[in-house]
Structures are given as C-alpha cells and as structure tokens.
Design a protein around this motif. Structure first.
Motif, PDB file in Angstrom:
ATOM      1  N   THR A   5       0.800  -1.228   0.000  1.00 44.86           N
ATOM      2  CA  THR A   5       0.000   0.000   0.000  1.00 44.86           C
ATOM      3  C   THR A   5       0.831   1.276   0.000  1.00 44.86           C
ATOM      4  O   THR A   5       0.409   2.286  -0.568  1.00 44.86           O
ATOM      5  CB  THR A   5      -0.932   0.015   1.216  1.00 44.86           C
ATOM      6  N   HIS A   6       2.019   1.259   0.646  1.00 40.84           N
ATOM      7  CA  HIS A   6       2.848   2.466   0.738  1.00 40.84           C
ATOM      8  C   HIS A   6       4.309   2.117   0.568  1.00 40.84           C
ATOM      9  O   HIS A   6       4.771   1.088   1.079  1.00 40.84           O
ATOM     10  CB  HIS A   6       2.655   3.174   2.091  1.00 40.84           C
ATOM     11  N   ILE A   7       5.037   2.981  -0.158  1.00 35.85           N
ATOM     12  CA  ILE A   7       6.497   2.874  -0.303  1.00 35.85           C
ATOM     13  C   ILE A   7       7.081   4.271  -0.182  1.00 35.85           C
ATOM     14  O   ILE A   7       6.561   5.220  -0.784  1.00 35.85           O
ATOM     15  CB  ILE A   7       6.904   2.248  -1.646  1.00 35.85           C
ATOM     16  N   SER A   8       8.156   4.391   0.581  1.00 36.52           N
ATOM     17  CA  SER A   8       8.860   5.661   0.703  1.00 36.52           C
ATOM     18  C   SER A   8      10.358   5.390   0.657  1.00 36.52           C
ATOM     19  O   SER A   8      10.855   4.494   1.352  1.00 36.52           O
ATOM     20  CB  SER A   8       8.495   6.370   2.017  1.00 36.52           C
ATOM     21  N   CYS A   9      11.078   6.148  -0.177  1.00 36.83           N
ATOM     22  CA  CYS A   9      12.509   5.934  -0.393  1.00 36.83           C
ATOM     23  C   CYS A   9      13.320   6.956   0.397  1.00 36.83           C
ATOM     24  O   CYS A   9      12.982   8.151   0.433  1.00 36.83           O
ATOM     25  CB  CYS A   9      12.848   6.038  -1.879  1.00 36.83           C
ATOM     26  N   HIS A  10      14.377   6.500   1.021  1.00 32.36           N
ATOM     27  CA  HIS A  10      15.270   7.347   1.822  1.00 32.36           C
ATOM     28  C   HIS A  10      16.018   8.320   0.922  1.00 32.36           C
ATOM     29  O   HIS A  10      16.322   7.993  -0.245  1.00 32.36           O
ATOM     30  CB  HIS A  10      16.249   6.463   2.596  1.00 32.36           C
ATOM     31  N   PRO A  11      16.328   9.523   1.397  1.00 35.07           N
ATOM     32  CA  PRO A  11      17.070  10.493   0.566  1.00 35.07           C
ATOM     33  C   PRO A  11      18.413   9.972   0.068  1.00 35.07           C
ATOM     34  O   PRO A  11      18.912  10.444  -0.961  1.00 35.07           O
ATOM     35  CB  PRO A  11      17.254  11.689   1.503  1.00 35.07           C
ATOM     36  N   SER A  12      19.014   8.998   0.758  1.00 40.05           N
ATOM     37  CA  SER A  12      20.290   8.432   0.313  1.00 40.05           C
ATOM     38  C   SER A  12      20.129   7.391  -0.780  1.00 40.05           C
ATOM     39  O   SER A  12      21.129   6.931  -1.345  1.00 40.05           O
ATOM     40  CB  SER A  12      21.011   7.797   1.504  1.00 40.05           C
ATOM     41  N   LEU A  44       2.943   7.321   5.213  1.00 42.01           N
ATOM     42  CA  LEU A  44       4.341   6.907   5.363  1.00 42.01           C
ATOM     43  C   LEU A  44       5.214   7.811   4.501  1.00 42.01           C
ATOM     44  O   LEU A  44       5.066   7.847   3.278  1.00 42.01           O
ATOM     45  CB  LEU A  44       4.497   5.447   4.940  1.00 42.01           C
ATOM     46  N   SER A  45       6.129   8.533   5.154  1.00 41.35           N
ATOM     47  CA  SER A  45       6.957   9.484   4.409  1.00 41.35           C
ATOM     48  C   SER A  45       8.231   9.787   5.192  1.00 41.35           C
ATOM     49  O   SER A  45       8.190  10.005   6.402  1.00 41.35           O
ATOM     50  CB  SER A  45       6.184  10.785   4.147  1.00 41.35           C
ATOM     51  N   TRP A  46       9.371   9.826   4.468  1.00 37.69           N
ATOM     52  CA  TRP A  46      10.652  10.200   5.065  1.00 37.69           C
ATOM     53  C   TRP A  46      10.753  11.717   5.183  1.00 37.69           C
ATOM     54  O   TRP A  46      10.201  12.456   4.359  1.00 37.69           O
ATOM     55  CB  TRP A  46      11.810   9.704   4.208  1.00 37.69           C
ATOM     56  N   SER A  47      11.518  12.169   6.152  1.00 41.17           N
ATOM     57  CA  SER A  47      11.845  13.591   6.248  1.00 41.17           C
ATOM     58  C   SER A  47      12.916  13.931   5.212  1.00 41.17           C
ATOM     59  O   SER A  47      13.522  13.040   4.600  1.00 41.17           O
ATOM     60  CB  SER A  47      12.343  13.933   7.658  1.00 41.17           C
ATOM     61  N   THR A  48      13.165  15.211   5.012  1.00 40.24           N
ATOM     62  CA  THR A  48      14.139  15.631   4.002  1.00 40.24           C
ATOM     63  C   THR A  48      15.559  15.203   4.349  1.00 40.24           C
ATOM     64  O   THR A  48      16.389  14.971   3.466  1.00 40.24           O
ATOM     65  CB  THR A  48      14.095  17.155   3.842  1.00 40.24           C
ATOM     66  N   SER A  49      15.866  15.091   5.651  1.00 37.62           N
ATOM     67  CA  SER A  49      17.203  14.659   6.072  1.00 37.62           C
ATOM     68  C   SER A  49      17.323  13.146   6.148  1.00 37.62           C
ATOM     69  O   SER A  49      18.438  12.611   6.146  1.00 37.62           O
ATOM     70  CB  SER A  49      17.547  15.262   7.433  1.00 37.62           C
ATOM     71  N   GLY A  50      16.205  12.444   6.249  1.00 41.02           N
ATOM     72  CA  GLY A  50      16.234  11.001   6.353  1.00 41.02           C
ATOM     73  C   GLY A  50      16.390  10.485   7.769  1.00 41.02           C
ATOM     74  O   GLY A  50      16.580   9.276   7.969  1.00 41.02           O
ATOM     75  N   ASP A  51      16.297  11.355   8.769  1.00 38.66           N
ATOM     76  CA  ASP A  51      16.423  10.932  10.169  1.00 38.66           C
ATOM     77  C   ASP A  51      15.087  10.523  10.771  1.00 38.66           C
ATOM     78  O   ASP A  51      15.068   9.825  11.794  1.00 38.66           O
ATOM     79  CB  ASP A  51      17.037  12.052  11.009  1.00 38.66           C
ATOM     80  N   ASN A  55      10.896  20.679   5.864  1.00 38.09           N
ATOM     81  CA  ASN A  55      12.342  20.555   6.098  1.00 38.09           C
ATOM     82  C   ASN A  55      12.564  19.377   7.037  1.00 38.09           C
ATOM     83  O   ASN A  55      11.677  18.536   7.204  1.00 38.09           O
ATOM     84  CB  ASN A  55      12.935  21.862   6.642  1.00 38.09           C
ATOM     85  N   GLU A  56      13.728  19.319   7.650  1.00 34.74           N
ATOM     86  CA  GLU A  56      14.034  18.172   8.498  1.00 34.74           C
ATOM     87  C   GLU A  56      13.312  18.206   9.840  1.00 34.74           C
ATOM     88  O   GLU A  56      13.347  17.214  10.584  1.00 34.74           O
ATOM     89  CB  GLU A  56      15.549  18.084   8.736  1.00 34.74           C
ATOM     90  N   LYS A  57      12.619  19.311  10.157  1.00 35.57           N
ATOM     91  CA  LYS A  57      11.970  19.432  11.464  1.00 35.57           C
ATOM     92  C   LYS A  57      10.474  19.679  11.376  1.00 35.57           C
ATOM     93  O   LYS A  57       9.782  19.530  12.385  1.00 35.57           O
ATOM     94  CB  LYS A  57      12.606  20.593  12.261  1.00 35.57           C
ATOM     95  N   MET A  58       9.935  20.066  10.238  1.00 35.62           N
ATOM     96  CA  MET A  58       8.527  20.444  10.115  1.00 35.62           C
ATOM     97  C   MET A  58       7.852  19.662   8.991  1.00 35.62           C
ATOM     98  O   MET A  58       8.472  19.389   7.960  1.00 35.62           O
ATOM     99  CB  MET A  58       8.378  21.939   9.840  1.00 35.62           C
ATOM    100  N   CYS A  59       6.577  19.353   9.210  1.00 30.74           N
ATOM    101  CA  CYS A  59       5.789  18.673   8.179  1.00 30.74           C
ATOM    102  C   CYS A  59       4.349  19.161   8.238  1.00 30.74           C
ATOM    103  O   CYS A  59       3.892  19.667   9.271  1.00 30.74           O
ATOM    104  CB  CYS A  59       5.842  17.152   8.352  1.00 30.74           C
TER     105      CYS A  59
END
Length: 450
Positions: free
Chosen positions: A134-141, A183-190, A227-231
């Motif tokens: 149902t969901h896929i999210s790829c890491h920034p790396s 399901l979603s990664w942050s911009t930094s991937g942390d 960004n890496e802190k806000m969504c």
C-alpha cells in the motif's frame, strides 16, 4: 514572480493533468494574483489512476489497469509502458538518485525498475506475505526504503543488497489502528511519519521510537515535509495540520483552514505547497516557516476527482515555460520541410527489357514469358502478339520441306504398290493411291497442326 513548478494530478476519470502558474497578461503589477493554466491532459490508462511519482524529468502514473506509464517531460512524450504488475498499482516512488522506480501493487509484488532501460532489476513477489503493498517511501540516500502492506508490518529495505533489513510489527500499535497511512521520510532522512485514525506519529530511525505524537481533529490523509523538522498533514475535514519537532512531544498541532472538502493529496517544492481536495480544487500556497503560516497565491478547479499529486521542477529544464511552444514550432517546421521536399517518383511495377526481344533461344523465351505473366504488365501481351505474327510471316520454307516429304512418301507408296501387284500375278488388288493435294492446302494444314 511565478514559481517554476508544474503540478501533476492523477484522477479517477483516467486523466493525467498538468498545471502551471502564470501571471495574468492584463495586469503587470507584481502583487497580482497568479493563475493556474492547464498545460496537458493525457488519457492513456484504461482505469482510474491510483498513484503518481515525479522526480527530475520523469513522471510515472500507475492505475487500476495494472500498467505504469512513464513520461519524459523534457520532450513531453511518453517514454515507456511497464507491464510488470498484475494488480492495481497502489504506490510508486522514484529513488532520489534517479536510478530506480519502486512500485507496489495489489498483487503483493514490490518491483524495482531501472530508470532509462526500464528493465526489472528486483521483484519481491511476497514483500508483505502476499498481501497488497500500500505504501512505499525511499530514503534520501537511495539506500533504504520503507514499505507498508496489508499484513500491518513495516519493512525496512536495504536497497544495496535488495533484501529486508528488519521488520516492525504494527499490529500491537493500537494508536495507529488497522490501516496505518501517511508513510513518508523527512528531508534529512532521520525521521519518518505514520498516521492512525486521529493521530500522527514521527519516528526516529536511530532509536526506532516515536519522538513526536500529535492528535488531529480529523483523520490524516496525506503528509508533506517542509524541512528536516517540520511537516504538514492534510486532514479529512479540509484543514492542514502544521507539526514541528521543535515542540513538545504531546503538543497540539497548529490547524490551518485550507479546503471545504477533504485534502486528498499535497506536495512541497521550492517553498511552494500544492494541495488538492476531493472536490477537484487545486490551491498553491506560499509558506512562512518562521510564522508557520500559509498564503494562498493561486487556485482552480479541475472538474475531476483527484487521487494523487506531484510537483515537477521546471527550473532544471532551463527556459521551461517556453519549451512547450518550442516543441510545437519545431514539429510544424519539420512538417513543412517534409512537405516542401519533392515527392520521389514511384518505382515501376514491371517492365520488359530489350534482351528478351533479341533472344532467339526457346528456353529463355519461355522464362521471359513466365516472368512477364507473373508481373502482369501490358507489354508482355504485345510481345506475344509479335511472336505470333513472326510465325505467320515465315511459313514458306516449312511448306517446301513439307511438299518434298509428301512427294517422297507418294513415290515410295507407288513403288510398294507395283511390287506387290507383280508378285501376286495380278490377283491382289492394288492399294489406293493417295491423291495429290495442292501445295497451298498442305502448307496450311501443317501450319494448323503445328
């Protein structure tokens, strides 16, 4: 100045739509409200579009017809059709390094397709125990990926080795309900997000624990990281929840009114946010991260029911806004150039060469006649007539030879008849002698026999 972005929208009505921000021609004031202009509409799918992926120059759309259509926005043409799935394509995402396209469908397959050659390099048939992906999210790396499926297990994939690194069972997480989403990664991937019925959680990948939990007044539908802190989280009541990791763990999110209907999808790019409601209303916002405010700069209605949304960065194509016009003018110029060229004369279908007329051998004449009969040219008939006339024109030597042969036969017959009469003493009757025919009649009969 209008942001250099293009909004890509997939709809239930099988349309893939594109919109760009333009400045009204009548008003030259810098504060004039921007307008959304439709750039294209494509209807290649035979069913509703369920997912859209945008990265770099590539746009991919997956639908309920089990197919994935890939478009190259540099030339604005369809680049490939992928038929690797046998079920509805629920989710798609390009890797940030633009090497692979990850897709998951209702048939339980999770497939990695190489960008450019569009060959399948990885096919995990039971990524979630045979349940739909149902969901896929790829890491920034581009080395890790997260996936959710019908088995309520969160898989962390090692894309370098092509296998699952570890699994997280979400069945025990009662706050996420029976079908976790967003399901979603942050911009930094942390960090990454997961949502339940009235809750949004932000997980830390280092500790695999929840670092931020925010309650919402309505069900979360979609999420987009600033960004890496806000969504930002789109809600079912049409509002947008602003969540920050700088707040306390249990702090309430800031609610911003956005649409009158459910926020179906949203995306953020180059300090611009695009949202679309279930009623077909698209809005573009300018974000202020310090004040946590959104300013609407443009809106329109697509008259369709949207399912997914993505943003295309037009600045990577150079003078992007003039590109569609240039493509059209080049097509017209090439068409004119092709029409201006003189048309090539059509090659003859068949003809009779001179060597066949001068040939006197019967075998070659027979071959030529058979070839001409196959070609079906009118000249073959004329040649046959010429041959018949030639035969009629030269019968004289044949008549002389025939007369000589007939006279010799008559002489022989007379000799044999006399000898027979003398031997029998005149008792046997003589054989009737053949009547001599005039030479003209004999020649005509022999000619008819031939």
């Amino acid at each position: 100045m209008a942001p250099d972005i293009e909004i890509i929208v997939g709809t239930y009505e099988e349309f893939l739509l594109g919109y760009q921000l333009i400045t009204p021609e009548e008003s030259s004031a810098p504060e004039a409200k921007l307008q959304l202009k439709q750039t294209f509409a494509d209807k290649s799918h035979a069913g509703s579009i369920k997912s859209v992926a945008v990265q770099g120059p590539w746009v991919a759309s997956g639908g309920s017809d089990d197919r994935i259509f890939v478009y190259d926005m540099r030339s604005r043409k369809q680049a490939q059709i992928l038929l690797s799935h046998t079920g509805t394509v629920n989710t798609m995402v390009f890797s940030p390094d633009l090497t692979h396209l990850l897709s998951g469908s209702a048939d339980g397959h999770m497939i990695a397709t190489r960008v450019g050659s569009w060959t399948t390099e990885g096919d995990w048939r039971k990524a979630h125990a045979g349940q739909p992906v149902t969901h896929i999210s790829c890491h920034p790396s581009s080395k890790l990926a997260l996936s959710l499926g019908g088995d309520l297990i969160l898989n962390t994939w090692n894309l370098v080795k092509g296998r699952v690194a570890y699994k997280t069972n979400l069945k025990s997480k009662r706050t996420l309900g029976s079908s976790p989403e967003c399901l979603s990664w942050s911009t930094s991937g942390d960090y990454f997000t997961l949502s339940g019925p009235l809750l949004v959680e932000i997980w830390d990948i280092k500790n695999a624990n929840v670092v931020r939990r925010a309650k919402t007044p309505a069900k979360p539908i979609c999420v987009s990281w600033l960004n890496e802190k806000m969504c930002l989280v789109g809600l079912e009541n049409g509002s947008i929840a602003w969540i920050s990791l700088q707040d306390e763990e249990e702090a309430e999110a800031k609610i911003i009114p956005a649409h009158a209907a459910r926020v179906k999808a949203m995306a953020y790019l180059n300090e611009s946010l695009a949202t679309v409601s279930s009623s077909g209303e698209i809005k573009v916002w300018r974000s202020d991260l310090e004040k946590r405010e959104l300013e609407e700069i443009a809106s329109t209605n697509i008259d369709c029911r949207p399912t997914s949304l993505g943003l295309l960065d037009l600045s990577q194509f150079g003078n992007a806004r003039a590109q569609p016009k240039l493509i059209k003018s080049e097509a017209k110029s090439t068409a004119k150039a092709e029409t201006s060229k003189p048309a090539k004369p059509a090659a003859p279908r068949g003809f009779v060469t001179i060597e066949y007329e001068q040939d006197e051998k019967k075998e070659e004449d027979a071959d030529a006649e058979s070839n001409e009969a196959v070609k079906g040219t009118p000249k073959s008939k004329t040649k046959q007539k010429e041959k018949k006339q030639a035969k009629k024109a030269t019968p004289e030597p044949e008549e002389e030879s025939s007369e000589e042969s007939n006279s010799s036969e008559e002489e022989d017959s007379e000799v044999f008849s006399d000898s027979d009469a003398s031997s029998d003493g005149g008792n046997r009757r003589r054989k009737p002698q053949k009547r001599k025919q005039p030479p003209n009649q004999r020649g005509n009969k022999q000619q008819k026999r031939k």
